[in-house]
Scaffold this motif. Structure first.
Motif, mmCIF file in Angstrom:
data_model
loop_
_atom_site.group_PDB
_atom_site.id
_atom_site.type_symbol
_atom_site.label_atom_id
_atom_site.label_comp_id
_atom_site.label_asym_id
_atom_site.label_seq_id
_atom_site.Cartn_x
_atom_site.Cartn_y
_atom_site.Cartn_z
ATOM 1 N N ARG A 195 48.910 41.468 42.130
ATOM 2 C CA ARG A 195 48.326 40.529 43.090
ATOM 3 C C ARG A 195 48.184 39.151 42.466
ATOM 4 O O ARG A 195 48.436 38.134 43.099
ATOM 5 C CB ARG A 195 46.945 41.027 43.509
ATOM 6 C CG ARG A 195 46.954 41.815 44.779
ATOM 7 C CD ARG A 195 45.609 42.417 45.014
ATOM 8 N NE ARG A 195 44.689 41.498 45.650
ATOM 9 C CZ ARG A 195 43.419 41.790 45.901
ATOM 10 N NH1 ARG A 195 42.942 42.965 45.573
ATOM 11 N NH2 ARG A 195 42.637 40.925 46.484
ATOM 12 N N GLU A 196 47.754 39.139 41.224
ATOM 13 C CA GLU A 196 47.550 37.861 40.543
ATOM 14 C C GLU A 196 48.873 37.097 40.441
ATOM 15 O O GLU A 196 48.954 35.905 40.738
ATOM 16 C CB GLU A 196 46.968 38.121 39.151
ATOM 17 C CG GLU A 196 46.648 36.866 38.390
ATOM 18 C CD GLU A 196 46.014 37.151 37.037
ATOM 19 O OE1 GLU A 196 45.295 38.149 36.916
ATOM 20 O OE2 GLU A 196 46.259 36.375 36.103
ATOM 21 N N ARG A 210 46.504 40.779 49.581
ATOM 22 C CA ARG A 210 45.637 39.659 49.920
ATOM 23 C C ARG A 210 45.521 38.738 48.718
ATOM 24 O O ARG A 210 45.841 39.103 47.598
ATOM 25 C CB ARG A 210 44.252 40.167 50.306
ATOM 26 C CG ARG A 210 44.179 40.703 51.709
ATOM 27 C CD ARG A 210 42.862 41.385 51.933
ATOM 28 N NE ARG A 210 42.648 42.439 50.952
ATOM 29 C CZ ARG A 210 41.607 42.491 50.136
ATOM 30 N NH1 ARG A 210 40.693 41.564 50.171
ATOM 31 N NH2 ARG A 210 41.475 43.479 49.281
ATOM 32 N N ARG A 211 45.027 37.546 48.986
ATOM 33 C CA ARG A 211 44.849 36.619 47.868
ATOM 34 C C ARG A 211 43.770 37.121 46.943
ATOM 35 O O ARG A 211 42.784 37.700 47.367
ATOM 36 C CB ARG A 211 44.457 35.257 48.413
ATOM 37 C CG ARG A 211 45.660 34.578 49.000
ATOM 38 C CD ARG A 211 45.491 33.090 48.903
ATOM 39 N NE ARG A 211 46.794 32.489 49.111
ATOM 40 C CZ ARG A 211 46.972 31.354 49.755
ATOM 41 N NH1 ARG A 211 45.948 30.726 50.234
ATOM 42 N NH2 ARG A 211 48.169 30.863 49.886
ATOM 43 N N GLN A 212 43.994 36.893 45.690
ATOM 44 C CA GLN A 212 42.992 37.344 44.740
ATOM 45 C C GLN A 212 42.358 36.173 44.020
ATOM 46 O O GLN A 212 41.159 36.158 43.761
ATOM 47 C CB GLN A 212 43.638 38.275 43.738
ATOM 48 C CG GLN A 212 42.719 38.616 42.605
ATOM 49 C CD GLN A 212 43.278 39.716 41.784
ATOM 50 O OE1 GLN A 212 43.514 40.805 42.260
ATOM 51 N NE2 GLN A 212 43.519 39.446 40.525
ATOM 52 N N ILE A 213 43.134 35.166 43.691
ATOM 53 C CA ILE A 213 42.610 34.091 42.862
ATOM 54 C C ILE A 213 42.548 32.791 43.626
ATOM 55 O O ILE A 213 41.533 32.104 43.601
ATOM 56 C CB ILE A 213 43.473 33.953 41.595
ATOM 57 C CG1 ILE A 213 43.147 35.119 40.667
ATOM 58 C CG2 ILE A 213 43.220 32.628 40.912
ATOM 59 C CD1 ILE A 213 43.862 35.109 39.391
ATOM 60 N N LEU A 214 43.606 32.450 44.346
ATOM 61 C CA LEU A 214 43.610 31.170 45.037
ATOM 62 C C LEU A 214 42.708 31.233 46.264
ATOM 63 O O LEU A 214 42.541 32.288 46.860
ATOM 64 C CB LEU A 214 45.037 30.831 45.460
ATOM 65 C CG LEU A 214 45.997 30.624 44.300
ATOM 66 C CD1 LEU A 214 47.380 30.366 44.818
ATOM 67 C CD2 LEU A 214 45.550 29.489 43.413
ATOM 68 N N ARG A 244 36.693 40.150 45.978
ATOM 69 C CA ARG A 244 37.425 38.896 46.064
ATOM 70 C C ARG A 244 37.025 38.064 44.862
ATOM 71 O O ARG A 244 35.854 37.725 44.702
ATOM 72 C CB ARG A 244 37.053 38.174 47.367
ATOM 73 C CG ARG A 244 37.693 36.817 47.541
ATOM 74 C CD ARG A 244 39.170 36.971 47.853
ATOM 75 N NE ARG A 244 39.747 35.720 48.323
ATOM 76 C CZ ARG A 244 40.273 34.796 47.514
ATOM 77 N NH1 ARG A 244 40.286 34.981 46.230
ATOM 78 N NH2 ARG A 244 40.787 33.681 48.006
ATOM 79 N N MET A 245 38.011 37.750 44.055
ATOM 80 C CA MET A 245 37.703 36.958 42.860
ATOM 81 C C MET A 245 38.185 35.528 43.059
ATOM 82 O O MET A 245 38.566 35.135 44.138
ATOM 83 C CB MET A 245 38.397 37.569 41.658
ATOM 84 C CG MET A 245 37.765 38.829 41.189
ATOM 85 S SD MET A 245 38.678 39.501 39.829
ATOM 86 C CE MET A 245 40.005 40.316 40.638
ATOM 87 N N GLY A 246 38.208 34.790 42.004
ATOM 88 C CA GLY A 246 38.828 33.477 42.044
ATOM 89 C C GLY A 246 37.866 32.317 42.129
ATOM 90 O O GLY A 246 38.279 31.172 42.153
ATOM 91 N N TYR A 247 36.562 32.599 42.178
ATOM 92 C CA TYR A 247 35.619 31.501 42.309
ATOM 93 C C TYR A 247 35.461 30.708 41.019
ATOM 94 O O TYR A 247 34.890 29.637 41.007
ATOM 95 C CB TYR A 247 34.255 32.029 42.778
ATOM 96 C CG TYR A 247 34.328 32.618 44.151
ATOM 97 C CD1 TYR A 247 34.189 31.819 45.265
ATOM 98 C CD2 TYR A 247 34.576 33.967 44.333
ATOM 99 C CE1 TYR A 247 34.281 32.346 46.530
ATOM 100 C CE2 TYR A 247 34.671 34.504 45.593
ATOM 101 C CZ TYR A 247 34.518 33.693 46.684
ATOM 102 O OH TYR A 247 34.612 34.211 47.938
ATOM 103 N N HIS A 277 38.138 30.059 39.054
ATOM 104 C CA HIS A 277 39.488 29.822 38.597
ATOM 105 C C HIS A 277 39.637 28.377 38.161
ATOM 106 O O HIS A 277 39.445 27.464 38.947
ATOM 107 C CB HIS A 277 40.454 30.127 39.739
ATOM 108 C CG HIS A 277 41.854 30.237 39.297
ATOM 109 N ND1 HIS A 277 42.275 31.248 38.482
ATOM 110 C CD2 HIS A 277 42.926 29.467 39.530
ATOM 111 C CE1 HIS A 277 43.557 31.093 38.256
ATOM 112 N NE2 HIS A 277 43.973 30.025 38.874
ATOM 113 N N ASP A 287 38.750 35.060 36.024
ATOM 114 C CA ASP A 287 39.427 33.982 36.746
ATOM 115 C C ASP A 287 39.597 32.864 35.735
ATOM 116 O O ASP A 287 38.648 32.481 35.123
ATOM 117 C CB ASP A 287 38.551 33.445 37.876
ATOM 118 C CG ASP A 287 37.988 34.553 38.716
ATOM 119 O OD1 ASP A 287 38.569 35.631 38.701
ATOM 120 O OD2 ASP A 287 36.965 34.324 39.376
#
Lengths: 154, 399, 322
Positions: A103-104, A120-124, B38-41, B43, B362
C-alpha cells in the motif's frame, strides 16, 4: 558445517543472478511473473518467512521493487517493473504482512500490486491529487505540496 | 458494516495516542468487531528529502525521524553506508554505539511501561517508571549532550567518548535500575487490578504474528524467537552475552514481562560493554565523501523491533534512495487485529502494547517557506480561518 | 428570623459555603497524598503547600470559555450541572456534622441521603446522553452500568449500622455508640465499612472505578463536551460528593462526631480525613478495571460481603446482644 546459502540459492534460482554483497546479504533478480513462486520457494525450501520490508524505487528507466526477506541471512528479491505498465503481482496471498508495504509503495510510487485486497491510501492525504507520486524522480519537491484549495479558486 | 454496530473514531487526536494516527473501531455494545487504520498524519517526506542531501545531512535528518529511537535510525543508516564504503569502524566506536543503543532501549522501555500503566489507569506505576527513566535520560545527556536525538553517530564511528566519571555513573545507574526493575516485574505480574487488565487481552497467536511479519518485543511476547542482535549480529553484539527474552502467553502481560526482562538484559549488557570496552580511536579519521555505487540493507534491533534501512548509492555524495522501515509499521496492523473481540476499554492498552511510534512509521511532504514560488507555511491563524471556512461551506456547520 | 436561620443553614453551615470550603480542602489532602504515593510533590504554589490549588483550579475554570455543542440539547446541557451540585449539597445538609443534628433531620433521612448521593450519577448519565458525542454516550452508558453494580452493595452496607441502631435517622445512628456505650459495634461492622468505602470510590468514579471517565478510552466520558463554568460546577459537585460520602460513612461507621463543640469539630476533620485517606490509597494502588470486571467484582464480592455483615448484625440483634 555452515549451510552454504549462496550455493543453495543458485540451485533454487538458476536464472536469478544471485549476488552476495557482504556477510549474510544476498540479492536475487527475478522477473515480475516469477515473484510469487520465488517467495514460495524461499519460504518452503529455505524457511525464510519474515518479510522485513519492500523497497520501491524509481530507477528512472524503470521501477524496482526489492523484497527484503530475513532469516538467518537477508535475501533480497528484486523485481524490475516497466515504467509504462507499473504493475507487479501482489504478495498479499503469500504473505499477509506484505499488504502494508505494498500500500505504501502504491501511494508513493504508483506501482500497482495486482491482487491486493485493499488499496486505500495509507500515507498521502485524501485530497492529494490522483496520479501524483511523490517518490518518483520526476516529482520535484521544490514545487511544494499541492494546495487542495487551488482548484476552487480557479 | 454489521447490524447494530457503531463506528467510533479514535484519533487522529485522542488522549491515548501520543502521536496522530486514526483508527476506526466497529463496536457492538462494548465489544469490538472490526478495526481499520489510517496513517500518514506524520508524513514528513524524509525519504524524498534524503535524496537531496548528502550522507552527513541525511544522518541528521534521519536522527529526527523519531525522538525515542533516534539512535536506532542513525545506527541503521551508518551501518548501511559503512557497508557500502567498506569501512572498518574502530572497536571503541562500536562499543560506544552499543552503549547508547542499550541506554536508549532502557529509556524507551521504561517510557513504554509508564505509558502502558497509564493506559490502564495505573498512574502510580507510570510516575515511578518515568522517574527512573530520568536517570537514563540524564546520563544520555551527559554522554551525548542531548536528552533525545543524541547525534552521537557519524559515518565511521561515534562523535564523543565517555569519561571515567560517566563510566562510574553508568555502573551506579545500572545497579539502581536492576533493583527497581525487579520491583516493577513484581508489580507487573502481581498487582491484581493491573493483571486483570492485561492478562488474556490483545491476543496474538504465534502463527498470526509470523504471518503478519511482526517484530520486536511484540513478536517475542507471542513466542516468536527473533532478535536482530542475535540473528544478524552487528557491531559488537557477537561479543556480548545476552538472552533473547520470549514469552508464551501471547498477550499484553507477556509484552510487559518481555520488556521488563529485556531491560534487565540491557543493564547487564551495559556492564559488559563498560568492562570490555577497549581503548583507542572512536571513529575513522578520514571518511570519503563519495560513496561507491551499490546497495546495502542494514538491520538493527531498535527498542520496538527490527529497524531496516535500505540505501542505494550512485557514486556521488548523495544517496539515490534511502528506505526506512520502522518497527511500528509491521506491528500496527497486527495490533489492530489483536483488539478485535475484546472490549472498548482494551483499545488503548492493546494498541499501546506494540509501543507505537507513528513518526517513525510515517516519514515522508516537506514543509517549505519558499517566497519566490509563493509557497509558504500557513500560520496558525490562517489555518484556523481556513478550517472554519471549509466547514462552513462544505458541512454547513456554524461556529 | 426563622427564615434567616434556615437560609444560614442552607447557604453557610452546614450548607453550601462550608461544604465548598471543606471539600476543596479534602481534595487538596487527596491530591497531596496521591502525589506522595507516586513520589511526587503534589500541589505546591497556591497558598500554604498548595492548599488553595483546588480553589484556584475552579476559579480558572470559571474564567474559561464555555462551549455548548450545537448538537446537544441546550436546556438540559446547561441545567444538569446545577442539578448535580444541588443534590450533592442537599445530601450534605442532612449529615449530623460537628456536634449538631443535621438540618431538618427526620426518621428515614438515611434513605434520602443515599438517594441524593446517587443523583449526580444519574445526572452524569443524562449529561452524557444530551451532549451527543460518541465518547459521552459510551461514558453515559458506563455510568449507568456501574451504578447498578455498586449501588446495591452500598445501600446494603449502610443498612447495617441502621439495623444496629434501630433507626433510619443518621443522627440517631451516629449517636448510638455514645448513647449506648456499645463501642464494640464499630469493629463489628468492619466488613460493611470496607464495602461502603469501595462503593463510595466507585460512586466518585475514582481509580480503579473511574471507568466512565477513563481518559485514555473515552476522553472524559460524560463530561467530554463540558467546559468552563459548567465543568467547574461538576468539579465542585464531585468534591462535595466526596465530602458528603466520607462524612456519611464516618457518621454511620466511625461513631459520628459527638462529644461537644471542640471534640466534635476535631472528630469531623479526623474521621473524614481517614476516609479520604483510604480512598486515596485505593486510588494510588490500583489500575483501572474494566466495566465487566466491576460488575462481576461488585456482585461476586461486595454484595455477598455486605449480606454476610447484615446477617451477622441481624443475628446479634435477634439474640438481644445489641
Amino acid at each position: 558445517m555452515k549451510f552454504d546459502y549462496e550455493k543453495e540459492l543458485r540451485t533454487l534460482f538458476p536464472n536469478g543472478e544471485t549476488r552476495k554483497t557482504s556477510e549474510r546479504r544476498y540479492w536475487i533478480n527475478v522477473p515480475p511473473g516469477e515473484l510469487q513462486d520465488a517467495v514460495r520457494t524461499l519460504r518452503d525450501k529455505l524457511g525464510i518467512v519474515h518479510l522485513s520490508t519492500i523497497v520501491g524505487e524509481d530507477l528512472r528507466d524503470a521501477f524496482m521493487n526489492s523484497y527484503i526477506f530475513s532469516g538467518e541471512v537477508v535475501v533480497t528479491i528484486s523485481v524490475r517493473i516497466d515504467r509504462d505498465k507499473a504493475e507487479v503481482p501482489s504478495l498479499a496471498p503469500v504473505i499477509d504482512g506484505a499488504m502494508v508495504y505494498e500500500r505504501e509503495i502504491h501511494d508513493l510510487l504508483g506501482i500497482v500490486p495486482v491482487g491486493h485486497p485493499d488499496l486505500r491510501r495509507q500515507i498521502l492525504p485524501e485530497d492529494w491529487p490522483e496520479g501524483v507520486y511523490p517518490l518518483r524522480k520526476d516529482y520535484v519537491v521544490a514545487q511544494g505540496p499541492v494546495d487542495p484549495d487551488k482548484k476552487e479558486e480557479a | 458494516m454489521a447490524e447494530n454496530t457503531i463506528k467510533i473514531p479514535v484519533g487522529p487526536q485522542h488522549p491515548f495516542l501520543k502521536e496522530p494516527c486514526k483508527f476506526e473501531f466497529e463496536i457492538k455494545g462494548e465489544e469490538i468487531c472490526g478495526a481499520t487504520i489510517r496513517m500518514g498524519y506524520n508524513h514528513r517526506g524524509m525519504e524524498k528529502a534524503c535524496e537531496d542531501r548528502n550522507y552527513y545531512q541525511c544522518l541528521y535528518l534521519l536522527e529526527r525521524i523519531c525522538g525515542i529511537c533516534s539512535h536506532s535510525h542513525t545506527t541503521a543508516f551508518v551501518q548501511a553506508v559503512e557497508n557500502l564504503l567498506e569501512l572498518e569502524v574502530p572497536k571503541r566506536g562500536l562499543y560506544l554505539r552499543a552503549l547508547v543503543c542499550e541506554l536508549e532501549r532502557l529509556h524507551s522501555h521504561l517510557l513504554w511501561l509508564g505509558v502502558a500503566a497509564h493506559e490502564v489507569g495505573f498512574d502510580t506505576l507510570f510516575m515511578y517508571t518515568w522517574r527512573d527513566r530520568e536517570l537514563v535520560m540524564n546520563i544520555l545527556e551527559e554522554i551525548s549532550g542531548n536528552r533525545v536525538n543524541y547525534a552521537i553517530n557519524t559515518v565511521g564511528g561515534v562523535r564523543r567518548d565517555i569519561t571515567a566519571d560517566q563510566r562510574k555513573k553508568l555502573l551506579e545507574i545500572s545497579t539502581v535500575l536492576k533493583e527497581r526493575l525487579a520491583y516493577y516485574a513484581n508489580i507487573g505480574t502481581n498487582e491484581p487490578s493491573f493483571i486483570a487488565r492485561i492478562q488474556g487481552v490483545g491476543k496474538m497467536s504465534r502463527e498470526r504474528a509470523i504471518e503478519k511479519c511482526a517484530v520486536g518485543p511484540f513478536a517475542r511476547a507471542s513466542n516468536v524467537d527473533i532478535d536482530v542482535r542475535r540473528d544478524d549480529p552487528y557491531g559488537i553484539y557477537p561479543e556480548l552475552e545476552f538472552k533473547v527474552i520470549t514469552s508464551e502467553s501471547c498477550d499484553i502481560l507477556g509484552r510487559v514481562v518481555v520488556r521488563v526482562l529485556e531491560m534487565v538484559e540491557s543493564c547487564k549488557m551495559i556492564e559488559q560493554i563498560l568492562q570490555k570496552m577497549p581503548e583507542g580511536e572512536i571513529a575513522v579519521q578520514k571518511v570519503p565523501r563519495r560513496v561507491p555505487a551499490g546497495t546495502a540493507v542494514s538491520r538493527y534491533e531498535a527498542p520496538r523491533g527490527e529497524d531496516v534501512h535500505f540505501v542505494r548509492s550512485n557514486g556521488t555524495d548523495k544517496p539515490e534512495r534511502v528506505k526506512v522501515r520502522a518497527p511500528t509499521l509491521c506491528n500496527l496492523e497486527a495490533a489492530a487485529e489483536s483488539v478485535v473481540g475484546s472490549y472498548v476499554a482494551d483499545i488503548p492498552i492493546a494498541i499501546a502494547s506494540i509501543d507505537p511510534c507513528f513518526s517513525c512509521t510515517d516519514r515522508m511532504t516537506v514543509l517549505l517557506n519558499d517566497n519566490r514560488r509563493g509557497v509558504r507555511v500557513a500560520t496558525w491563524e490562517e489555518l484556523r480561518r481556513h478550517g472554519v471556512d471549509w466547514y462552513r461551506q462544505n458541512k454547513g456547520i456554524r461556529f | 428570623m426563622e427564615t434567616v436561620k434556615v437560609m444560614l443553614y442552607i447557604l453557610v453551615f452546614p450548607g453550601f459555603l462550608f461544604q465548598m470550603i471543606y471539600s476543596t480542602y479534602l481534595e487538596w489532602v487527596d491530591r497531596k497524598l496521591y502525589a506522595r504515593m507516586q513520589n511526587r510533590r503534589g500541589p505546591l504554589y497556591t497558598g500554604w503547600s498548595g492548599v488553595l490549588q483546588p480553589v484556584a483550579d475552579i476559579v480558572k475554570l470559571f474564567a474559561k470559555e464555555d462551549v455548548t455543542p450545537a448538537a446537544s440539547d441546550k436546556f438540559m446541557f446547561n441545567i444538569l450541572p446545577l442539578v448535580a451540585l444541588a443534590s450533592a449539597c442537599t445530601a450534605g445538609l442532612y449529615l449530623p456534622v460537628w456536634h449538631l443534628t443535621g438540618f431538618n433531620s427526620f426518621q428515614g433521612d438515611l434513605v434520602v441521603v443515599v438517594y441524593l448521593l446517587a443523583m449526580p450519577s444519574f445526572v452524569l448519565f443524562l449529561a452524557g446522553w444530551f451532549s451527543v458525542s460518541p465518547f459521552s454516550l459510551i461514558g453515559a452508558t458506563r455510568v449507568l452500568t456501574q451504578l447498578f453494580a455498586y449501588e446495591v452493595p452500598f445501600f446494603l452496607a449502610l443498612l447495617t449500622p441502621a439495623v444496629v441502631a434501630g433507626s433510619w435517622k443518621i443522627a440517631d445512628i451516629a449517636k448510638y455508640p455514645w448513647a449506648s456505650g456499645n463501642w464494640w459495634v464499630i469493629p463489628l461492622q468492619v466488613l460493611a465499612f470496607i464495602v461502603a468505602v469501595l462503593a463510595l470510590q466507585a460512586k466518585l468514579e475514582r481509580v480503579p472505578f473511574d471507568i466512565p471517565e477513563a481518559e485514555t478510552e473515552v476522553v472524559a466520558g460524560p463530561l467530554t463536551e463540558y467546559s468552563g463554568k459548567k465543568l467547574a460546577v461538576f468539579r465542585i459537585q464531585k468534591d462535595i460528593s466526596m465530602y458528603a460520602g466520607s462524612a456519611l460513612i464516618a457518621a454511620l461507621f466511625l461513631g459520628g462526631f459527638g462529644g461537644g463543640l471542640y471534640l466534635g469539630a476535631l472528630q469531623l476533620v479526623l474521621k473524614t480525613l481517614l476516609v479520604v485517606a483510604l480512598l486515596s490509597v485505593i486510588r494510588g494502588a490500583c489500575a483501572r478495571i474494566r466495566i465487566d470486571q466491576i460488575v462481576s467484582f461488585s456482585w461476586r464480592y461486595l454484595a455477598p460481603m455486605s449480606i454476610v455483615q447484615f446477617l451477622i448484625v441481624l443475628l446479634l440483634k435477634g439474640g438481644g446482644v445489641i
